[in-house]
Write a protein that holds these residues in place. Structure first.
Motif, PDB file in Angstrom:
ATOM      1  N   ASP A 196     -12.521  -0.227   5.129  1.00 20.85           N
ATOM      2  CA  ASP A 196     -12.790   1.054   5.359  1.00 20.85           C
ATOM      3  C   ASP A 196     -11.864   2.172   5.785  1.00 20.85           C
ATOM      4  O   ASP A 196     -11.124   2.212   5.943  1.00 20.85           O
ATOM      5  CB  ASP A 196     -14.101   1.386   6.708  1.00 20.85           C
ATOM      6  CG  ASP A 196     -14.816  -0.207   6.462  1.00 20.85           C
ATOM      7  OD1 ASP A 196     -15.533  -0.011   5.474  1.00 20.85           O
ATOM      8  OD2 ASP A 196     -15.406  -0.669   7.391  1.00 20.85           O
ATOM      9  N   PRO A 197     -12.491   3.572   5.382  1.00 22.66           N
ATOM     10  CA  PRO A 197     -11.548   4.882   5.575  1.00 22.66           C
ATOM     11  C   PRO A 197     -10.471   5.053   7.090  1.00 22.66           C
ATOM     12  O   PRO A 197      -9.258   5.256   6.791  1.00 22.66           O
ATOM     13  CB  PRO A 197     -12.607   5.578   5.517  1.00 22.66           C
ATOM     14  CG  PRO A 197     -13.523   5.186   4.365  1.00 22.66           C
ATOM     15  CD  PRO A 197     -14.027   4.174   5.258  1.00 22.66           C
ATOM     16  N   GLU A 198     -11.658   4.189   7.979  1.00 21.78           N
ATOM     17  CA  GLU A 198     -10.658   4.051   9.574  1.00 21.78           C
ATOM     18  C   GLU A 198      -9.072   3.017   9.144  1.00 21.78           C
ATOM     19  O   GLU A 198      -8.536   3.450  10.463  1.00 21.78           O
ATOM     20  CB  GLU A 198     -11.415   4.200  10.395  1.00 21.78           C
ATOM     21  CG  GLU A 198     -12.106   3.009  10.371  1.00 21.78           C
ATOM     22  CD  GLU A 198     -14.100   2.878   9.910  1.00 21.78           C
ATOM     23  OE1 GLU A 198     -14.547   1.646  10.164  1.00 21.78           O
ATOM     24  OE2 GLU A 198     -13.854   3.670   9.341  1.00 21.78           O
ATOM     25  N   GLU A 231      -3.018   2.638   8.837  1.00 24.29           N
ATOM     26  CA  GLU A 231      -2.872   1.376   9.360  1.00 24.29           C
ATOM     27  C   GLU A 231      -1.748   0.180   8.707  1.00 24.29           C
ATOM     28  O   GLU A 231      -1.183  -0.121   9.161  1.00 24.29           O
ATOM     29  CB  GLU A 231      -3.444   0.366  10.520  1.00 24.29           C
ATOM     30  CG  GLU A 231      -4.497  -0.791   9.504  1.00 24.29           C
ATOM     31  CD  GLU A 231      -5.646  -1.055  11.278  1.00 24.29           C
ATOM     32  OE1 GLU A 231      -5.238  -2.636  11.059  1.00 24.29           O
ATOM     33  OE2 GLU A 231      -6.802  -0.585  11.822  1.00 24.29           O
TER      34      GLU A 231
END
Length: 260
Positions: free
Chosen positions: A185-187, A191
């Protein structure tokens, strides 16, 4: 064959040719990556990026061409059949760790057990040594507190960071990344890219297939732009991304960076 001095440094690729059925997907790929540098492969879908990456550790076997990592080299046109050929391929494969698009973790094993699997079973290293190394690596990727967790208890980004630790646990000379953020997912992308950026800064030799252009600008010592199974353009990120010479490169970057 290259001379001894050349063999002891980084990655060497000469004349890679690969076809699938009637489709000629690699058409004479040549490049070098010095030890401790980061090479990024960019290009549209179907350009041959992943096939190049998988050829570096003989997960794909080209019909022709030479791949060398430090002092280990294969001439695929002369690869013998049967066990002898498999041994050569396995020796090349042992020089690298691969991080795939999907995490491919064992769901019934903890984070720690996933990371020590290769060192203990494939490399026959003592379990105590593998555990100690794995804990250091999990700290490095920000998961030192999740050693006893199972994959289903982790986010996609955390699972991919376990995958990176698992690749590093094999103590490879080269780390290969195949679209490591494409399934996230983009978020969660940031990380994982931060961990890869840190590895590059620490001097790991990396080859990265990615569609993250801004990340490529930050991390790459060398960028290869592929299209139609050939390297259309190569150079530093400032050259290839910042000021591309080739029209095909410019069109690709415009389409990716300015899709509107």
């Amino acid at each position: 064959m290259t001379d001894t001095a050349e063999q002891n440094t980084g990655i060497r690729v000469r004349g890679l040719e690969k076809s699938f059925g009637g489709q000629h997907v690699l058409r004479g790929i040549d490049f070098e990556s010095a030890r401790g540098t980061s090479t990024v492969l960019l290009g549209p879908s179907g350009s041959g990026k992943t096939t190049v990456l998988r050829s570096l550790n003989a997960l794909e076997v080209p019909e022709r061409g030479v791949v060398g990592i430090d002092d280990v080299e294969i001439d695929f046109a002369r690869l013998p059949p049967g066990k002898a050929g498999r041994r050569q391929s396995e020796r090349l494969r042992a020089q690298s760790g691969m991080v795939f698009q999907s995490h491919n973790l064992f769901p019934h094993r903890t984070v720690l057990e996933n990371v020590i699997e290769g060192p203990v079973l494939a490399q026959r290293r003592p379990r105590e040594e593998a555990v100690a190394d794995a804990k250091v690596l999990l700290d490095q990727v920000g998961l030192g507190d999740r050693v006893d967790a199972y994959p289903f208890q982790l986010s996609g980004g955390q699972q991919q960071r376990v995958g990176i630790a698992r690749a590093l646990a094999l103590k490879p000379r080269v780390v290969l990344f195949d679209e490591p953020t494409s399934a996230l997912d983009p978020e969660l992308v940031g990380e994982v890219l931060a961990v890869i950026r840190d590895l590059a800064a620490e001097g790991w030799t990396t080859v990265i297939v990615t569609h993250e252009i801004r990340f490529a600008e930050q991390v790459a010592d060398q960028v290869l732009f592929l299209d139609g199974g050939v390297i259309v353009e190569k150079g530093t990120s400032a050259q290839v991304i910042g000021d591309p010479r080739e029209a095909r490169t410019r069109r690709f970057l415009k389409r990716v960076l300015d899709p509107g």
